[in-house]
Structures are given as structure tokens and as C-alpha cells.
Design a protein around this motif. Structure first.
Motif, PDB file in Angstrom:
ATOM      1  N   GLU A  68       4.895  13.220  -9.969  1.00  0.00           N
ATOM      2  CA  GLU A  68       3.531  13.203 -10.501  1.00  0.00           C
ATOM      3  C   GLU A  68       2.909  11.815 -10.386  1.00  0.00           C
ATOM      4  O   GLU A  68       1.731  11.665 -10.045  1.00  0.00           O
ATOM      5  N   LYS A  69       3.712  10.805 -10.640  1.00  0.00           N
ATOM      6  CA  LYS A  69       3.198   9.438 -10.513  1.00  0.00           C
ATOM      7  C   LYS A  69       2.924   9.104  -9.052  1.00  0.00           C
ATOM      8  O   LYS A  69       1.942   8.426  -8.734  1.00  0.00           O
ATOM      9  N   ILE A  70       3.764   9.582  -8.153  1.00  0.00           N
ATOM     10  CA  ILE A  70       3.551   9.341  -6.725  1.00  0.00           C
ATOM     11  C   ILE A  70       2.254   9.998  -6.262  1.00  0.00           C
ATOM     12  O   ILE A  70       1.510   9.432  -5.455  1.00  0.00           O
ATOM     13  N   LYS A  71       1.954  11.185  -6.771  1.00  0.00           N
ATOM     14  CA  LYS A  71       0.689  11.857  -6.432  1.00  0.00           C
ATOM     15  C   LYS A  71      -0.504  10.988  -6.826  1.00  0.00           C
ATOM     16  O   LYS A  71      -1.481  10.861  -6.083  1.00  0.00           O
ATOM     17  N   LYS A  72      -0.417  10.407  -8.003  1.00  0.00           N
ATOM     18  CA  LYS A  72      -1.507   9.548  -8.482  1.00  0.00           C
ATOM     19  C   LYS A  72      -1.623   8.290  -7.626  1.00  0.00           C
ATOM     20  O   LYS A  72      -2.728   7.861  -7.262  1.00  0.00           O
ATOM     21  N   ILE A  73      -0.494   7.690  -7.291  1.00  0.00           N
ATOM     22  CA  ILE A  73      -0.483   6.500  -6.438  1.00  0.00           C
ATOM     23  C   ILE A  73      -1.080   6.821  -5.072  1.00  0.00           C
ATOM     24  O   ILE A  73      -1.909   6.067  -4.542  1.00  0.00           O
ATOM     25  N   ASN A  74      -0.667   7.944  -4.496  1.00  0.00           N
ATOM     26  CA  ASN A  74      -1.170   8.330  -3.175  1.00  0.00           C
ATOM     27  C   ASN A  74      -2.669   8.612  -3.208  1.00  0.00           C
ATOM     28  O   ASN A  74      -3.384   8.319  -2.244  1.00  0.00           O
ATOM     29  N   SER A  75      -3.153   9.186  -4.315  1.00  0.00           N
ATOM     30  CA  SER A  75      -4.591   9.432  -4.439  1.00  0.00           C
ATOM     31  C   SER A  75      -5.359   8.122  -4.488  1.00  0.00           C
ATOM     32  O   SER A  75      -6.436   7.987  -3.894  1.00  0.00           O
ATOM     33  N   THR A  76      -4.803   7.140  -5.196  1.00  0.00           N
ATOM     34  CA  THR A  76      -5.436   5.818  -5.232  1.00  0.00           C
ATOM     35  C   THR A  76      -5.505   5.233  -3.832  1.00  0.00           C
ATOM     36  O   THR A  76      -6.538   4.688  -3.420  1.00  0.00           O
ATOM     37  N   ALA A  77      -4.408   5.364  -3.088  1.00  0.00           N
ATOM     38  CA  ALA A  77      -4.371   4.840  -1.714  1.00  0.00           C
ATOM     39  C   ALA A  77      -5.374   5.570  -0.821  1.00  0.00           C
ATOM     40  O   ALA A  77      -6.087   4.939  -0.023  1.00  0.00           O
ATOM     41  N   LYS A  78      -5.452   6.872  -0.974  1.00  0.00           N
ATOM     42  CA  LYS A  78      -6.312   7.693  -0.104  1.00  0.00           C
ATOM     43  C   LYS A  78      -7.787   7.400  -0.323  1.00  0.00           C
ATOM     44  O   LYS A  78      -8.571   7.319   0.635  1.00  0.00           O
ATOM     45  N   TYR A  79      -8.190   7.238  -1.567  1.00  0.00           N
ATOM     46  CA  TYR A  79      -9.614   7.139  -1.876  1.00  0.00           C
ATOM     47  C   TYR A  79     -10.090   5.700  -2.100  1.00  0.00           C
ATOM     48  O   TYR A  79     -11.208   5.490  -2.564  1.00  0.00           O
ATOM     49  N   SER A  80      -9.252   4.725  -1.763  1.00  0.00           N
ATOM     50  CA  SER A  80      -9.668   3.322  -1.871  1.00  0.00           C
ATOM     51  C   SER A  80     -10.160   2.823  -0.513  1.00  0.00           C
ATOM     52  O   SER A  80      -9.758   3.325   0.537  1.00  0.00           O
ATOM     53  N   THR A  81     -11.015   1.828  -0.556  1.00  0.00           N
ATOM     54  CA  THR A  81     -11.549   1.235   0.672  1.00  0.00           C
ATOM     55  C   THR A  81     -10.480   0.450   1.408  1.00  0.00           C
ATOM     56  O   THR A  81     -10.397   0.471   2.640  1.00  0.00           O
ATOM     57  N   TYR A  82      -9.640  -0.262   0.638  1.00  0.00           N
ATOM     58  CA  TYR A  82      -8.576  -1.084   1.212  1.00  0.00           C
ATOM     59  C   TYR A  82      -7.275  -0.794   0.479  1.00  0.00           C
ATOM     60  O   TYR A  82      -7.279  -0.381  -0.683  1.00  0.00           O
ATOM     61  N   ARG A  83      -6.175  -1.043   1.178  1.00  0.00           N
ATOM     62  CA  ARG A  83      -4.851  -0.838   0.603  1.00  0.00           C
ATOM     63  C   ARG A  83      -4.028  -2.118   0.793  1.00  0.00           C
ATOM     64  O   ARG A  83      -3.995  -2.677   1.898  1.00  0.00           O
ATOM     65  N   VAL A  84      -3.361  -2.555  -0.283  1.00  0.00           N
ATOM     66  CA  VAL A  84      -2.588  -3.794  -0.236  1.00  0.00           C
ATOM     67  C   VAL A  84      -1.189  -3.537  -0.792  1.00  0.00           C
ATOM     68  O   VAL A  84      -1.036  -2.933  -1.855  1.00  0.00           O
ATOM     69  N   VAL A  85      -0.173  -4.005  -0.050  1.00  0.00           N
ATOM     70  CA  VAL A  85       1.208  -3.971  -0.535  1.00  0.00           C
ATOM     71  C   VAL A  85       1.725  -5.406  -0.593  1.00  0.00           C
ATOM     72  O   VAL A  85       1.176  -6.317   0.032  1.00  0.00           O
ATOM     73  N   ALA A  86       2.830  -5.610  -1.331  1.00  0.00           N
ATOM     74  CA  ALA A  86       3.374  -6.957  -1.495  1.00  0.00           C
ATOM     75  C   ALA A  86       4.453  -7.281  -0.477  1.00  0.00           C
ATOM     76  O   ALA A  86       4.889  -8.429  -0.380  1.00  0.00           O
ATOM     77  N   THR A  87       4.883  -6.296   0.283  1.00  0.00           N
ATOM     78  CA  THR A  87       5.950  -6.495   1.253  1.00  0.00           C
ATOM     79  C   THR A  87       5.754  -5.548   2.431  1.00  0.00           C
ATOM     80  O   THR A  87       5.348  -4.390   2.237  1.00  0.00           O
ATOM     81  N   PRO A  88       6.060  -5.990   3.653  1.00  0.00           N
ATOM     82  CA  PRO A  88       5.946  -5.084   4.801  1.00  0.00           C
ATOM     83  C   PRO A  88       6.883  -3.885   4.703  1.00  0.00           C
ATOM     84  O   PRO A  88       6.655  -2.867   5.369  1.00  0.00           O
TER      85      PRO A  88
END
Length: 228
Positions: free
Chosen positions: A80-100
Motif C-alpha cells: 500500500e505504501k509502494i502504491k502511494k510512492i509510485n503515485s507520487t512519482a507518476k504525477y510529479s513533474t520531476y523525480r529525485v532519488v538519493a542513489t543511482p
């Protein structure tokens, strides 16, 4: 306006990305916008889910390692938390991670930028004061000392620490815990709970080495601090 949407701004009162950003950009605000203008942007922590304000310019801060935890532990616990995270990634203009190492989990949603989380290398640096710091924290002067910090969460590898300690009984340990409720004390060790960043840096300088026990590929924050 820059809007800051954090899940936790500073859990232990430590200086975090959020407190640093607010200090460096004092006109930013910890607020969820109701209306956004063309020059506005939201820094949105991924577990909060997508921002329901349109049109909006948002940056998804994809710092959680939950997608890898699902793979490593073969568990549906975090779906359920992964679904929320993925939705944030999908509907955001930019995506940032801390590690490749985390990019692959989000590239399906668009381009992903890597911006490492910073370490205060003025604070976390060799002090050359090992003996005095051992005296300060009542640590043995005549033993090799290892340090480990974290929680009993499986991804932190506390069981690995216990196994290593059993196999190396000559080593004394500094154990740093995040919360009292998570602390599982180890014999032949000095246990510290809720230490400040200053104290953590001193305890690292009192030790001979840091033991990395993480179950996931990326280093955690404390490991970057130990390397510094």
C-alpha cells in the motif's frame, strides 16, 4: 513560492535536509498549497502521495528504500505504501532519488535525477581525539571498538551485528539507537539512545571502525557519516 511537504521534518531534532532547506531558503514554507501559481514548486516526500492541486509543479523526493525492501524480503507488507510512492512519482513533474541504485524503481514514470543527500563534513570528520573521547563516554582504552547504529528493523541488519559480535568476542561495541522502544541491548557494549549529531560524531571518533550490516544495496545515512 517553494512549498515543503515532509513526512517528518526532524525526528530527533537533528539537522535534516528539510531544516537545512528552510534555513537556506527562508521564504520557503512548510505548507500544502491550495492554489499554485506558475513559479511555485512543491518538494513532496514520496510517501505522502501525489499533490491534488492542478496545475502544479512538483518534485517527488523518492528517498524511501521500500521498493527494494519488497524484493529483498519477498514481502507484500509494504504494497500500500509502494502504491502511494509510485503515485507520487507518476504525477510529479520531476523525480529525485538519493542513489543511482534506486533509479530503476521509478524510471517507468519518467526521467529520474540523482541528487545525493549531503553530510556535514565539518561535523563528521576525524578529530584525532580517540583517547579523550573514550574517557568522556566511559569506553575501554585497551580494546578494539566497533560502532553500529540503527533500529531492529530487518533492513538495518541488527541480527548480522549480533552474529559478528559473537564471532569476535574481543571487540567492544558502541551501539546507537534511534528510539528507546527500538533498542535491543547487546552485552559487551555501551548503548546510546537518541544521541545528537554532535554526540554521534564523537562516538564515531571514539571507535576504530563502523560495521555496515544493511540488508539493502544503498548505504544508509549513518554509513555516509561514518565514512566522512
Amino acid at each position: 513560492m517553494i512549498f515543503l511537504n515532509a513526512e517528518v521534518i526532524s525526528g530527533l531534532g537533528e539537522d535534516t535536509f528539510w531544516t537545512w532547506f528552510k534555513r537556506e531558503f527562508p521564504n520557503s514554507a512548510f505548507a500544502i498549497p491550495q492554489v499554485m501559481y506558475p513559479n511555485d514548486v512543491v518538494l513532496r516526500y514520496s510517501t505522502l502521495g501525489p499533490l491534488n492541486v492542478f496545475p502544479s509543479k512538483s518534485i517527488a523526493l523518492l528517498w524511501e528504500l521500500i521498493p527494494e525492501m519488497k524484493v529483498v524480503f519477498s514481502s507484500n507488507e509494504w504494497d500500500e505504501k509502494i502504491k502511494k510512492i509510485n503515485s507520487t512519482a507518476k504525477y510529479s513533474t520531476y523525480r529525485v532519488v538519493a542513489t543511482p541504485l534506486a533509479k530503476k524503481y521509478y524510471e517507468q514514470f519518467g526521467s529520474v535525477d540523482v541528487i545525493p543527500i549531503g553530510v556535514d563534513t565539518d561535523l563528521f570528520s576525524p578529530s584525532g581525539e580517540k583517547k579523550s573521547l573514550r574517557n568522556k563516554y566511559n569506553l575501554p582504552l585497551d580494546k578494539k571498538i566497533g560502532i553500529w547504529g540503527g533500529t531492529t528493523h530487518p533492513m538495518k541488519g541488527f541480527e548480522r551485528l549480533k552474529k559478528y559480535a559473537q564471532e569476535n568476542s574481543d571487540i567492544y561495541w558502541i551501539i546507537v539507537w534511534k528510539q528507546d522502544s527500538e533498542a535491543s541491548f547487546l552485552n559487551g557494549a555501551s548503548n546510546f539512545v537518541k544521541v545528537s549529531q554532535q554526540q554521534l560524531a564523537e562516538l564515531m571518533n571514539a571507535a576504530d571502525f563502523y560495521l555496515s550490516c544493511g540488508m539493502l544495496q544503498p548505504f544508509y545515512m549513518i554509513e555516509w557519516e561514518a565514512m566522512a
